[in-house]
Write a protein that holds these residues in place. Structure first.
Motif, short mmCIF file in Angstrom:
data_model
loop_
_atom_site.label_atom_id
_atom_site.label_comp_id
_atom_site.label_asym_id
_atom_site.label_seq_id
_atom_site.Cartn_x
_atom_site.Cartn_y
_atom_site.Cartn_z
N GLY A 75 0.53 1.91 -7.59
CA GLY A 75 1.32 2.63 -6.61
C GLY A 75 0.95 4.08 -6.42
N LYS A 76 -0.11 4.56 -7.07
CA LYS A 76 -0.47 5.97 -6.98
C LYS A 76 -1.28 6.30 -5.73
N LEU A 77 -1.93 5.28 -5.18
CA LEU A 77 -2.76 5.49 -3.98
C LEU A 77 -2.29 4.59 -2.85
N PHE A 78 -2.59 5.04 -1.65
CA PHE A 78 -2.28 4.29 -0.42
C PHE A 78 -3.49 4.44 0.50
N VAL A 79 -3.90 3.35 1.11
CA VAL A 79 -5.08 3.36 1.98
C VAL A 79 -4.69 2.87 3.37
N SER A 80 -5.19 3.56 4.39
CA SER A 80 -4.99 3.15 5.79
C SER A 80 -6.32 3.18 6.51
N ALA A 81 -6.50 2.27 7.45
CA ALA A 81 -7.77 2.20 8.18
C ALA A 81 -7.57 1.45 9.49
#
Length: 435
Positions: A75-81
């Motif tokens: 839960g420490k990172l979030f990725v969007s693309a």
């Protein structure tokens, strides 16, 4: 003049290409994120308020439709693309963009390795890329990373990426009915050259993947959903098909125009943690289907159909936390014709899914669709993630009709005349300068 005509038509078609709304839930339900069009919206459930994203990169924020979002396992990172050919990595502590990766082509899927050390993304040409984020400082300065090719499906759009529960394999699905299981190498930047298996059997595009596990079977089974209106259960080690569930026919969905194929494509899957249930979203269905997996007999069966009858709610994406207490799903669309809304989203939550039961005993499962006031975050959350508390019913109905066809059309191969194909080759603009 002829090329100008082609160009004008191409640009117009590109402008009206819609993007279904997508949702992701933090593993411990600390936050919920919704993307619709280029708009990325996040609500922090710990502080009970909307999040203001911070992006100091050269190309801040997304400028085109976001097609994939994902939280890391911790839960420490979030990725969007998405369609702007940018992959953005965010720290969920500060919601600041800590790395921006440039893709040569539009991005169709993302995933994060279970250890949080690698981000993988797939582009529209069928190539999966990997980004090393070993030394990425979530509290440090912005870091621009370069991606290395990991594997390829060769000219077939990759629709989903998933890591196996033990992190040993990366599974990729494509528009040409294939599912590939690759060994995730110890040195991913050198490529994934070992194929464990292929899971073959779907007769239409593969739209979704999910793993379902139990304490006795931590490696779990792979689930896949497809445009052929089936959900299939696989053993990824051998690529063996264990069971097929005809969700379209069992839910009796061929109702509107008599064409079952046009309204029964599976659009998303979401395995409910600590249970034997998987939620299925189907194009045209106002609600979801819950399937039960019998791990001992390796079979699937319909446990429950959860309908939403008060409005035209056709889920486009689903998500749940590792606790599995709530199932979140969203419907929505961007670039809706003849509407004042730039993007439209509506969110619903279902509770009562955690209790285990035999898949053939639907009474064991008593899911409840929560009212707006019962949803965590209530009106504040809905206003942030939907963009508005209330949506005009006529606009919502128009969006529902568009969603019925759009979810499938996004993955159906387009057939171009010879002249158009040649023009598209000459005017390709799918290379972006790498940062």
């Amino acid at each position: 003049m002829e090329e100008d005509s082609h160009l004008e038509g191409g640009e117009n078609n590109r402008e009206i290409e819609i993007a279904p709304a997508i949702i992701a839930v933090h593993p411990t339900q600390d936050s919920v994120a919704v993307a619709v069009g280029s708009d990325l919206r996040v609500f922090d459930l710990r502080t009970d308020c909307g999040v203001s994203l911070v992006d100091d990169s050269v190309e801040p924020f997304h400028k085109d439709s976001v097609r994939a979002i994902r939280y890391s396992a911790n839960g420490k990172l979030f990725v969007s693309a998405g369609d702007d050919k940018l992959v953005k990595i965010w720290s969920t502590d500060t919601w600041r963009c800590i790395s921006s990766v440039s893709s040569e082509k539009r991005v169709s899927a993302v995933s994060i390795s279970n250890d949080g050390l690698y981000v993988c993304f797939a582009d529209k040409f069928g190539v999966v890329w990997v980004v090393d984020i070993h030394d990425l400082d979530v509290n440090g300065a912005l870091s621009n990373r370069k991606a290395a090719p990991l594997l390829a499906h060769y000219c077939s759009i990759i629709t989903r990426l998933e890591f196996s529960p033990d992190g040993c394999f990366i599974v990729s699905a494509d528009r040409d009915f294939k599912i590939r299981v690759s060994v995730f190498p110890k040195k991913p930047l050198e490529g994934a050259h070992e194929i464990q298996s292929f899971c073959l059997g779907h007769t239409q595009f593969v739209s979704s993947l999910a793993f379902i596990c139990s304490k006795d079977l931590p490696q779990g089974f792979l689930l896949s959903g497809s445009g052929d209106s089936t959900v299939r259960l696989w053993d990824i080690t051998s690529g063996s098909l264990l069971d097929t569930c005809e969700v379209g026919s069992q839910a009796a969905l061929s109702e509107s125009d008599g064409s079952e194929e046009s309204c029964c494509a599976v659009t998303d899957l979401c395995a409910i943690q600590d249970s034997n249930l998987v939620a299925v979203a189907i194009q045209g269905l106002q609600g979801i289907i819950l399937l039960g997996c019998d791990f001992s007999s390796k079979t699937l069966s319909v446990a429950k159909v959860v309908s939403i009858t008060e409005e035209n709610f056709i889920p486009t994406s689903m998500g749940s936390s590792s606790a599995g207490e709530l199932l979140w799903f969203v419907t929505g669309i961007s670039k809706l014709r003849d509407a004042d809304h730039k993007s439209l989203a509506r969110l619903k939550v279902v509770s009562g899914l955690r209790k285990k039961g035999h898949p053939e005993s639907p009474d064991q499962h008593k899911p409840v669709v929560l009212g707006d006031e019962e949803i965590p975050g209530s009106q504040k959350l809905l206003e942030k993630l939907q963009g508005s508390l209330s949506i005009d019913q006529s606009v919502f109905s128009a969006a529902a009709e568009a969603i019925k066809t759009a979810m499938c059309n996004l993955l159906i191969k387009k057939q171009y005349p010879t002249e158009s194909r040649e023009w598209r080759k000459r005017t390709r603009n799918d290379r972006k300068a790498k940062q």
